[in-house]
Scaffold this motif. Structure first.
Motif, short mmCIF file in Angstrom:
data_model
loop_
_atom_site.label_atom_id
_atom_site.label_comp_id
_atom_site.label_asym_id
_atom_site.label_seq_id
_atom_site.Cartn_x
_atom_site.Cartn_y
_atom_site.Cartn_z
N LEU A 23 51.00 63.08 58.69
CA LEU A 23 50.97 61.91 59.57
C LEU A 23 51.81 60.80 58.93
O LEU A 23 51.68 60.51 57.75
N GLY A 24 52.69 60.21 59.73
CA GLY A 24 53.56 59.16 59.20
C GLY A 24 54.87 59.70 58.64
O GLY A 24 55.79 58.93 58.39
N ALA A 25 54.97 61.02 58.45
CA ALA A 25 56.22 61.61 57.96
C ALA A 25 57.28 61.55 59.06
O ALA A 25 56.95 61.45 60.23
N VAL A 26 58.54 61.60 58.65
CA VAL A 26 59.63 61.49 59.61
C VAL A 26 60.38 62.81 59.76
O VAL A 26 60.87 63.37 58.79
N LEU A 27 60.42 63.31 60.99
CA LEU A 27 61.11 64.54 61.32
C LEU A 27 62.42 64.18 62.01
O LEU A 27 62.43 63.36 62.93
N ARG A 28 63.52 64.77 61.54
CA ARG A 28 64.81 64.42 62.11
C ARG A 28 65.61 65.65 62.52
O ARG A 28 65.64 66.65 61.81
N HIS A 29 66.25 65.55 63.69
CA HIS A 29 67.19 66.58 64.13
C HIS A 29 68.37 65.84 64.76
O HIS A 29 68.22 65.23 65.82
N LEU A 150 62.44 67.15 57.24
CA LEU A 150 61.17 66.43 57.22
C LEU A 150 61.11 65.59 55.95
O LEU A 150 61.33 66.10 54.85
N CYS A 151 60.81 64.29 56.11
CA CYS A 151 60.67 63.40 54.96
C CYS A 151 59.28 62.81 54.92
O CYS A 151 58.86 62.14 55.85
N LEU A 152 58.57 63.07 53.84
CA LEU A 152 57.22 62.54 53.71
C LEU A 152 57.27 61.05 53.40
O LEU A 152 58.15 60.58 52.69
N GLY A 153 56.31 60.30 53.96
CA GLY A 153 56.16 58.90 53.60
C GLY A 153 54.95 58.77 52.70
O GLY A 153 54.45 59.77 52.18
N ASP A 154 54.48 57.55 52.51
CA ASP A 154 53.24 57.37 51.78
C ASP A 154 52.10 57.88 52.67
O ASP A 154 52.20 57.85 53.88
N PRO A 155 51.02 58.34 52.06
CA PRO A 155 49.86 58.76 52.86
C PRO A 155 49.39 57.62 53.74
O PRO A 155 49.38 56.47 53.31
N VAL A 156 49.02 57.92 54.99
CA VAL A 156 48.56 56.86 55.89
C VAL A 156 47.19 56.36 55.40
O VAL A 156 46.42 57.13 54.83
N PRO A 157 46.90 55.07 55.65
CA PRO A 157 45.65 54.48 55.17
C PRO A 157 44.41 55.07 55.82
O PRO A 157 43.34 55.12 55.22
N ALA A 158 44.56 55.53 57.08
CA ALA A 158 43.40 56.06 57.79
C ALA A 158 43.84 57.01 58.89
O ALA A 158 44.92 56.85 59.47
N PHE A 159 43.03 58.00 59.17
CA PHE A 159 43.30 58.90 60.30
C PHE A 159 41.99 59.42 60.86
O PHE A 159 40.96 59.41 60.18
#
Length: 196
Positions: A23-29, A150-159
DNA sequence: AACAAGATTAACT
DNA sequence: GTTAATCTTGTTT
């Protein structure tokens, strides 16, 4: 660099722990990039809802391979759905990408999806693939340095978490994860004839 | 070789 | 709330 250096390491953990991490990671094509807001975990031979439940087949070979690769399949003859393989090599599991927010290439995404509100561009696994231009032949693509990244971001604070969408088998297994209150998250729909 | 089912979506009553 | 569209895959003859 195309992708976080530790992507494969993060993805090699248990799929139910890997999924919320996406969650919060960025997927690019190409020109279109997506921030993931909703995912579902499918794992191993102990999950009746997983395509890999009955062992490896030609279709599910990517699920049994190393983490960090794209597993694509056709749903209902019309819709392409994309997963990220997870778990160590040889352990069948994957994370279904169900929804995201378009953060780049909005015009290209609009062109592919037609006249819908922006928050609907990539809502639902089939729509996500259309907005991003992912097709069946992207099956097996390496997400670290492939055509799709796919680029991971920081872990999301809540889900939040809850049962997966549209399954007949294992309909209550709470392996769906999403960002609370995000408008791009798809509505939950239970399968017609799911067991009570 | 044939068949039933599906990790869905959009359109319609 | 219900249903058609559409085709690949896995399973069964």
């Amino acid at each position: 660099m195309a992708g976080s250096p530790d992507l494969r390491e993060v993805l090699s953990g248990p799929v139910e722990e890997v999924a919320p991490r996406l969650l919060g990671a960025v997927l690019r094509h190409g020109p279109v990039a997506l921030r993931l807001t909703e995912v579902e975990a499918y794992g191993g031979t102990s999950d009746p809802g997983s395509h890999a439940y009955r062992g490896p087949t030609p279709r599910t070979r990517v699920m049994f391979g190393p983490p960090g690769h794209l597993y694509c399949y056709l749903s209902h003859g019309i819709h392409t759905c994309a997963n990220v393989s997870a778990g160590p090599d040889g352990h069948a599991s994957a994370v279904l990408l169900r929804a995201g927010e378009v953060v780049d290439g909005v015009e290209a995404a609009r062109a592919r999806r037609g006249a819908v509100r922006d928050h609907l561009l990539a809502r639902g696994p089939g729509n996500l693939c259309r907005a991003l231009g992912i097709r069946l032949d992207h099956d097996g693509v390496d997400l670290v340095d492939g055509e799709v990244t796919l680029c991971l971001g920081d872990p999301v604070p809540a889900f939040d978490r809850g049962p997966r969408t549209g399954l007949r088998q294992a309909a209550d297994h709470p392996w769906r994860f999403w960002l609370p209150g995000d408008p791009t998250v798809s509505p939950y729909r239970r399968h017609k004839s799911a067991a009570p």
